[in-house]
Write a protein that holds these residues in place. Structure first.
Motif, PDB file in Angstrom:
ATOM      1  N   ASP A  55       1.012  -1.290  -0.018  1.00 49.50           N
ATOM      2  CA  ASP A  55       0.037   0.029   0.011  1.00 49.50           C
ATOM      3  C   ASP A  55       0.842   1.224  -0.001  1.00 49.50           C
ATOM      4  N   ILE A  56       0.864   1.859  -1.089  1.00 47.83           N
ATOM      5  CA  ILE A  56       1.647   3.362  -1.204  1.00 47.83           C
ATOM      6  C   ILE A  56       0.856   4.564  -0.982  1.00 47.83           C
ATOM      7  N   ALA A  57      -0.520   4.385  -0.688  1.00 48.48           N
ATOM      8  CA  ALA A  57      -1.426   5.539  -0.421  1.00 48.48           C
ATOM      9  C   ALA A  57      -0.526   6.525   0.338  1.00 48.48           C
ATOM     10  N   PRO A  58      -0.808   7.939   0.323  1.00 43.36           N
ATOM     11  CA  PRO A  58      -1.501   8.489  -0.842  1.00 43.36           C
ATOM     12  C   PRO A  58      -0.641   8.678  -2.211  1.00 43.36           C
ATOM     13  N   LEU A  59       0.529   8.074  -2.319  1.00 42.27           N
ATOM     14  CA  LEU A  59       0.975   8.264  -3.641  1.00 42.27           C
ATOM     15  C   LEU A  59       0.267   7.443  -4.601  1.00 42.27           C
ATOM     16  N   GLN A  60       0.104   7.809  -6.022  1.00 40.45           N
ATOM     17  CA  GLN A  60      -0.266   7.062  -7.074  1.00 40.45           C
ATOM     18  C   GLN A  60       0.689   6.143  -7.563  1.00 40.45           C
ATOM     19  N   HIS A  61       0.072   4.950  -8.044  1.00 42.38           N
ATOM     20  CA  HIS A  61       1.006   4.004  -8.676  1.00 42.38           C
ATOM     21  C   HIS A  61       1.937   4.680  -9.715  1.00 42.38           C
ATOM     22  N   PRO A  62       3.513   4.420 -10.144  1.00 40.30           N
ATOM     23  CA  PRO A  62       4.079   4.895 -11.050  1.00 40.30           C
ATOM     24  C   PRO A  62       3.398   4.707 -12.398  1.00 40.30           C
ATOM     25  N   LEU A  63       2.944   3.484 -12.569  1.00 42.16           N
ATOM     26  CA  LEU A  63       2.442   3.171 -13.683  1.00 42.16           C
ATOM     27  C   LEU A  63       1.330   4.046 -14.400  1.00 42.16           C
ATOM     28  N   ASN A  64       0.634   4.469 -13.633  1.00 40.90           N
ATOM     29  CA  ASN A  64      -0.558   5.470 -13.908  1.00 40.90           C
ATOM     30  C   ASN A  64       0.219   6.836 -14.632  1.00 40.90           C
ATOM     31  N   VAL A  65       1.293   7.051 -14.005  1.00 39.59           N
ATOM     32  CA  VAL A  65       2.138   8.359 -14.426  1.00 39.59           C
ATOM     33  C   VAL A  65       2.614   8.000 -15.901  1.00 39.59           C
ATOM     34  N   TYR A  66       3.399   6.866 -15.916  1.00 37.66           N
ATOM     35  CA  TYR A  66       4.155   6.490 -17.135  1.00 37.66           C
ATOM     36  C   TYR A  66       3.008   6.537 -18.370  1.00 37.66           C
ATOM     37  N   SER A  67       1.809   5.734 -18.089  1.00 40.05           N
ATOM     38  CA  SER A  67       1.025   5.411 -19.071  1.00 40.05           C
ATOM     39  C   SER A  67      -0.115   6.761 -19.506  1.00 40.05           C
ATOM     40  N   GLY A  68      -0.258   7.551 -18.119  1.00 36.73           N
ATOM     41  CA  GLY A  68      -1.160   8.681 -18.228  1.00 36.73           C
ATOM     42  C   GLY A  68      -0.592   9.799 -18.722  1.00 36.73           C
ATOM     43  N   SER A  69      -0.145  10.699 -17.795  1.00 29.80           N
ATOM     44  CA  SER A  69       0.022  12.009 -18.127  1.00 29.80           C
ATOM     45  C   SER A  69       1.413  12.124 -18.837  1.00 29.80           C
ATOM     46  N   TRP A  70       2.389  11.148 -18.825  1.00 30.83           N
ATOM     47  CA  TRP A  70       3.634  11.132 -19.395  1.00 30.83           C
ATOM     48  C   TRP A  70       3.417  10.469 -20.748  1.00 30.83           C
ATOM     49  N   GLY A  71       2.399   9.479 -20.874  1.00 33.73           N
ATOM     50  CA  GLY A  71       2.363   8.916 -22.174  1.00 33.73           C
ATOM     51  C   GLY A  71       3.663   8.213 -22.912  1.00 33.73           C
ATOM     52  N   ASP A  72       4.327   7.579 -21.714  1.00 28.59           N
ATOM     53  CA  ASP A  72       5.591   6.807 -21.945  1.00 28.59           C
ATOM     54  C   ASP A  72       5.423   5.297 -22.256  1.00 28.59           C
ATOM     55  N   ILE A  73       4.188   4.908 -21.994  1.00 27.74           N
ATOM     56  CA  ILE A  73       4.221   3.294 -21.889  1.00 27.74           C
ATOM     57  C   ILE A  73       2.993   2.924 -22.468  1.00 27.74           C
ATOM     58  N   ARG A  74       2.756   1.759 -23.142  1.00 30.21           N
ATOM     59  CA  ARG A  74       1.552   1.226 -23.591  1.00 30.21           C
ATOM     60  C   ARG A  74       1.523  -0.264 -23.820  1.00 30.21           C
ATOM     61  N   MET A  75       0.529  -0.791 -24.211  1.00 31.77           N
ATOM     62  CA  MET A  75       0.322  -2.447 -24.224  1.00 31.77           C
ATOM     63  C   MET A  75       1.388  -2.984 -24.949  1.00 31.77           C
ATOM     64  N   GLU A  93      -4.773   0.931  -8.622  1.00 30.94           N
ATOM     65  CA  GLU A  93      -5.072   1.463  -7.371  1.00 30.94           C
ATOM     66  C   GLU A  93      -3.640   1.683  -6.881  1.00 30.94           C
ATOM     67  N   SER A  94      -3.444   2.421  -5.629  1.00 22.36           N
ATOM     68  CA  SER A  94      -2.011   2.599  -4.915  1.00 22.36           C
ATOM     69  C   SER A  94      -1.438   1.620  -4.418  1.00 22.36           C
ATOM     70  N   LYS A  95      -1.525   0.462  -5.145  1.00 26.52           N
ATOM     71  CA  LYS A  95      -0.758  -0.748  -4.725  1.00 26.52           C
ATOM     72  C   LYS A  95       0.237  -1.477  -5.522  1.00 26.52           C
ATOM     73  N   VAL A  96       1.434  -1.667  -4.967  1.00 19.74           N
ATOM     74  CA  VAL A  96       2.481  -2.111  -5.658  1.00 19.74           C
ATOM     75  C   VAL A  96       2.451  -3.637  -5.512  1.00 19.74           C
ATOM     76  N   GLN A  97       2.133  -4.570  -6.829  1.00 21.54           N
ATOM     77  CA  GLN A  97       2.027  -5.868  -6.700  1.00 21.54           C
ATOM     78  C   GLN A  97       3.672  -6.545  -6.633  1.00 21.54           C
TER      79      GLN A  97
END
Length: 533
Positions: free
Chosen positions: A272-292, A348-352
């Motif tokens: 559980d890393i809350a309140p931080l968001q999962h880094p993957l959300n940043v790479y794929s979202g606002s940065w647009g640096d990762i895709r399927m 979610e804000s949890k690293v698997q």
């Protein structure tokens, strides 16, 4: 990657590295660096175990680093997450000559080494040294977390500094363990930790590290089950190169009275890393640096796998309404070319770090080898799929899915460049189906197990890449553009990451001996000890 800030961030890291002696594996000034690390006296911190618990929180948060976000991008995302076949970047970093097409960028790869030697090994040593004989539950927990963090490092580089950490040779060097030696050390640490926490659980001891445990709330039993599963993971990893040792260690895990992780709803190792968001959300979202990645499209669409909508969004732009992945290691002239392909679904804000599904698939493979208490391979395989479907709220889809004996991975087509297509009949296109076939060959059974394990392990690219190298399953697509200058044969895929230049400048004699134990040059084409394909 966030634009304009990367070079300055790397510069800042370089300053921090120098200050903390990262370049010498953080050992030469360890006691000075770690004296009074949290600005409280040990007497003050001992009241609520903070002087032991806080360092281990640091460890848990840095097995997969989450803050700052860019560190995890170069620690894992732009190597293992891509090499596993899970993901690919639409961004042509460094003029499209980078890790993704086998031209290693040392400034990226240094973080795979520096993060654990800053945030895992020092705090684990701090706790192990101070807790032994006094607070043995913390001592055992630190040993489990150290193995969790450092086996990933060994499975990327090979030999690492582990059992000799903190020991300085006369020439100022720090000795590496060979990969075989470090695996022996991993097993010894896990065995001791399992025995210790089992005793604590059996006598009903008060759980002392509850407030620091961001995974299992301080449960000794859950951490023993996790450690048993980790022990089985490592035993399976060496099953080809050291079958007798693998069987011994695997059976020790399988026969332990507490068992393994099992429940897909409650047993998954999620930090559980809350309140931080999962880094993957940043790479794929606002940065647009990762895709399927293209293999995920091939398998998930081909299997009509309901997990696809949990893992990914549909593509945008010219290919809207479908799932579309990017093939690894291709020519990319502009980020806009592939930015519209399938982004990752926000998580979610949890690293698997491990799942109950993986435990069942490990058991299934152990059953193929007739290891004691492994159970039946088919039952374990199907329970692995069930655990994954349970994890993602898809139990209603389970029965139809495991009965499907006809769906196969689909050929891949790139609407932007047909030269990247993978057609039916290509040797790299899998034909494995889902439903268990008891009459199949051992190799087919293994491919079926590993393929489903790969799907269930998403998005944990480190483990998926390691298993691909060990088994060559699932079948992945080789890179189209190979910028390794022959160091990494295209059809052999990347086998490891080379050591950072900092080790050659500060620990030269030791790293050269480590490379010699690899049996090949310090390149991405030299296989690790357990990779005998």
């Amino acid at each position: 990657m966030k634009k304009n800030n990367y070079k300055s961030t790397l510069k800042s890291l370089g300053i921090a590295v120098g200050a903390a002696c990262l370049l010498t594996a953080c050992t030469k000034n360890f006691e000075n660096i770690n004296t009074n690390p949290y600005d409280y006296s040990e007497e003050e911190l001992a009241k609520d175990f903070r002087y032991l618990g806080d360092p281990l929180v640091q460890v848990i948060n840095n097995v997969y680093s989450v803050d700052p976000v860019w560190v995890a991008q170069v620690q894992q995302n732009l190597n293992a997450d891509v090499y596993s076949g899970y993901m690919m970047s639409p961004t042509p970093f460094a003029g499209n000559v980078n890790n993704l097409n086998y031209s290693f960028i040392d400034g990226w790869n240094t973080n795979i080494w520096s993060v654990p030697y800053t945030n895992i090994m020092p705090p684990c040593k701090f706790v192990i040294d101070r807790a032994y004989g006094k607070f043995n539950d913390f001592y055992a927990w630190a040993k489990i977390l150290r193995v969790l963090g450092m086996h990933r490092v060994s499975d990327i580089y090979g030999p690492i500094i582990y059992s000799h950490y903190g020991e300085i040779n006369e020439d100022g060097s720090i000795t590496y363990d060979t990969q075989e030696e470090v695996y022996d050390a991993f097993f010894a640490d896990l065995s001791e930790a399992i025995d210790t926490l089992t005793a604590f659980e059996n006598r009903g001891a008060v759980k002392a590290f509850t407030q620091f445990d961001k995974v299992y709330g301080g449960s000794y039993k859950k951490w023993v089950q996790f450690a048993n599963t980790l022990r089985l993971r490592l035993a399976i990893r060496i099953s080809k190169v050291a079958p007798a040792k693998a069987k011994e260690q695997g059976e020790a895990a399988l026969t332990h009275p507490f068992g393994l992780l099992a429940d897909g709803a409650t047993d998954n190792t999620l930090v559980d890393i809350a309140p931080l968001q999962h880094p993957l959300n940043v790479y794929s979202g606002s940065w647009g640096d990762i895709r399927m990645g293209a293999p995920m499209e091939s398998f998930l669409v081909g299997y009509n796998d309901p997990r696809i909508s949990i893992y990914f969004d549909t593509a945008k732009s010219i290919i809207g309404g479908v799932y579309k992945g990017i093939r690894n290691g291709i020519a990319i002239s502009s980020k806009d070319t592939y930015a519209g392909f399938s982004a990752l679904k926000p998580v979610e804000s949890k690293v698997q770090l491990m799942t109950a599904a993986e435990a069942w698939f490990l058991k299934a493979e152990a059953a193929l080898y007739d290891w004691a208490n492994a159970g039946n391979a088919q039952e374990d395989y199907e329970k692995g799929i069930l655990a994954s479907f349970t994890q993602h709220g898809l139990v209603a889809n389970y029965s139809d899915y495991i009965a499907d004996n006809s769906s196969k991975p689909l050929p891949y087509s790139d609407p932007q460049n047909p030269g990247n297509n993978v057609a039916i009949g290509n040797a790299n296109l899998s034909t494995i189906t889902i439903a268990w076939n008891e009459g199949a060959s051992q190799a087919e059974k293994l491919e079926r197990i590993i393929t489903q394990k790969w799907i269930a392990t998403f998005p944990e690219g480190c483990e998926a890449w390691a298993e691909f190298r060990r088994t060559r399953y699932p079948k992945l697509f080789p890179v189209v553009v190979n910028n390794s200058n022959g160091a990494i044969p295209t059809e052999q895929f990347v086998r490891r990451i080379s050591y950072p230049s900092s080790e050659y400048s500060t620990n030269k004699s030791a790293v050269e001996k480590a490379v010699a134990s690899l049996g090949g040059p310090d390149t991405g084409g030299t296989p690790l000890w357990w990779d005998i394909n």
